[in-house]
Write an enzyme that holds these catalytic residues in place. Structure first.
Site, PDB file in Angstrom:
ATOM      1  N   GLU A   1      -5.685  -4.995  10.657  1.00  0.00           N
ATOM      2  CA  GLU A   1      -4.659  -3.989  10.921  1.00  0.00           C
ATOM      3  C   GLU A   1      -5.004  -3.255  12.215  1.00  0.00           C
ATOM      4  OE1 GLU A   1      -2.532  -2.630   7.118  1.00  0.00           O
ATOM      5  OE2 GLU A   1      -4.377  -1.514   7.201  1.00  0.00           O
TER       6      GLU A   1
ATOM      7  N   GLY B   1       2.015   2.333  10.959  1.00  0.00           N
ATOM      8  CA  GLY B   1       2.976   3.431  10.830  1.00  0.00           C
ATOM      9  C   GLY B   1       3.640   3.823  12.134  1.00  0.00           C
TER      10      GLY B   1
ATOM     11  N   HIS C   1      -9.819   1.066   4.688  1.00  0.00           N
ATOM     12  CA  HIS C   1      -8.561   1.260   5.417  1.00  0.00           C
ATOM     13  C   HIS C   1      -8.819   2.245   6.557  1.00  0.00           C
ATOM     14  CE1 HIS C   1      -4.483   2.518   6.367  1.00  0.00           C
ATOM     15  NE2 HIS C   1      -4.076   1.404   5.768  1.00  0.00           N
TER      16      HIS C   1
ATOM     17  N   GLU D   1      -7.267   4.700   7.529  1.00  0.00           N
ATOM     18  CA  GLU D   1      -7.062   6.107   7.169  1.00  0.00           C
ATOM     19  C   GLU D   1      -8.262   6.671   6.412  1.00  0.00           C
ATOM     20  OE1 GLU D   1      -3.193   5.523   5.411  1.00  0.00           O
ATOM     21  OE2 GLU D   1      -2.405   5.093   7.412  1.00  0.00           O
TER      22      GLU D   1
ATOM     23  N   ASN E   1       0.861  -1.187   0.000  1.00  0.00           N
ATOM     24  CA  ASN E   1       0.000   0.000   0.000  1.00  0.00           C
ATOM     25  C   ASN E   1       0.895   1.233   0.000  1.00  0.00           C
ATOM     26  OD1 ASN E   1      -1.857   2.001   0.455  1.00  0.00           O
ATOM     27  ND2 ASN E   1      -2.448   1.317   2.511  1.00  0.00           N
TER      28      ASN E   1
ATOM     29  N   LYS F   1       0.075   4.183  -0.396  1.00  0.00           N
ATOM     30  CA  LYS F   1      -0.645   5.353   0.145  1.00  0.00           C
ATOM     31  C   LYS F   1      -0.438   6.554  -0.796  1.00  0.00           C
ATOM     32  CE  LYS F   1      -0.446   3.303   4.687  1.00  0.00           C
ATOM     33  NZ  LYS F   1      -0.447   3.454   6.138  1.00  0.00           N
TER      34      LYS F   1
ATOM     35  N   SER G   1       3.029  -2.003  10.513  1.00  0.00           N
ATOM     36  CA  SER G   1       4.475  -2.027  10.766  1.00  0.00           C
ATOM     37  C   SER G   1       5.135  -3.356  10.406  1.00  0.00           C
ATOM     38  CB  SER G   1       4.780  -1.631  12.221  1.00  0.00           C
ATOM     39  OG  SER G   1       4.391  -0.294  12.461  1.00  0.00           O
TER      40      SER G   1
HETATM   41  P1  PGA Z   1       2.504   0.443   7.800  1.00  0.00           P
HETATM   42  O1  PGA Z   1       1.052   0.628   7.139  1.00  0.00           O
HETATM   43  O2  PGA Z   1       3.080  -0.830   7.232  1.00  0.00           O
HETATM   44  O3  PGA Z   1       3.265   1.663   7.382  1.00  0.00           O
HETATM   45  O4  PGA Z   1       2.299   0.342   9.268  1.00  0.00           O
HETATM   46  C1  PGA Z   1       0.196  -0.458   6.931  1.00  0.00           C
HETATM   47  C2  PGA Z   1      -1.104   0.013   6.338  1.00  0.00           C
HETATM   48  O5  PGA Z   1      -1.578   1.094   6.717  1.00  0.00           O
HETATM   49  O6  PGA Z   1      -1.684  -0.659   5.465  1.00  0.00           O
END
Ligand code: PGA
Length: 259
Positions: free
Chosen positions: A183, A189, A113, A115, A19, A21, A221
């Site tokens: 997640e 993150g 997601h 976000e 991803n 983003k 992460s």
């Molecule tokens: P990250 O993000 O690996 O940077 O923690 C995962 C995600 O949001 O899909």
């Protein structure tokens, strides 16, 4: 060889989703893709499927690059989007429909997601409506669920995830057209990852809800150093990778950890 459809992804493939983003311009994607393709075409023994999810502006570019790609051995590489609208077309300024994504060759779309749920106030019902549209367009949906730190602190994580799954998966969801990504929000993150026991417990819980056959990914992460443990935890069928998917070597190392 053409970029394969999602049906080329076999049950024994771990699904490694990157991803990206809202990161990257064409030059970044070009360099990253060249590195990924060089490394992954050499993976004749490792069985995984990589789904690259660039920002919408780069979907066509990444898909085009894959058209010319010959993937040997067992590795499959496809392209996915990070979101779609629930309507097929219409007066929705700034949105992109599932049919449009399928039209440019996407195989997958990430939905719900955290976000999107947090930054765009997306609710389970909206995620479910988007999933219906995505399935109608022939896309495989990657539906994200996960609890906040406060919810885990209160011990309600299983209930939270149950309710998100029940609300976000439409009736038409099947193991062929739907992937769940667990997640935990506090792990996204942050550099914090759930313990293997936490991952195993949550994935067993999700397995009991969705039944055998539906893929369940872990995200939050994931990096080269922890990927092997995570990918070999029971009921973990792949990973959803954010930050580490922006570095080709790291993403390749994560994918290879599925062996
Ligand atoms: P990250 O993000 O690996 O940077 O923690 C995962 C995600 O949001 O899909």
């Amino acid at each position: 060889m053409r970029c394969p459809p999602a049906s080329e992804i076999k049950p024994h493939h771990k699904l490694i989703v990157g991803n990206w983003k809202m990161n990257g311009l064409k030059a970044d994607a070009r360099a990253r893709l060249a590195d990924l393709i060089a490394a992954m075409t050499a993976d004749t023994d490792v069985k995984y499927a990589a789904v690259l999810c660039p920002p919408a502006t780069l979907l066509g570019y990444v898909r085009q690059a894959m058209d010319d790609l010959y993937i040997c051995g067992e590795v499959v590489m496809t392209v996915g989007a990070q979101d779609c609208h629930s309507a097929q077309s219409g007066a929705y300024t700034g949105d992109v429909s599932a049919a449009m994504l399928a039209d440019i060759g996407c195989s997958h779309v990430i939905l719900g997601h955290s976000e999107r749920r947090q930054g765009h106030a997306e609710k389970d019902a909206q995620v479910s409506a988007k999933a219906v549209a995505a399935h109608q367009a022939g896309l495989v949906t990657i539906i994200c669920v996960g609890e906040t730190e406060a919810e885990r602190g209160a011990g309600t994580q299983l209930d939270v995830v149950t309710s998100q799954i029940k609300g976000s998966l439409p009736a038409c969801a099947t193991p062929e057209n739907t992937v769940i990504a667990y997640e935990p929000l506090w792990a996204i993150g942050t550099g914090k990852t759930a313990t293997n026991d936490d991952v195993a417990a949550m994935h067993a819980h999700i397995r009991a809800i969705v039944g055998s056959g539906m893929r369940i990914l872990y995200g939050g992460s994931v990096k080269a150093a922890n990927a092997r443990d995570i990918l070999h935890t029971p009921n973990v069928d792949g990973v959803l990778v954010g930050g580490a998917s922006l570095v080709a070597d790291d993403f390749v190392a994560i994918a290879r950890a599925s062996a």
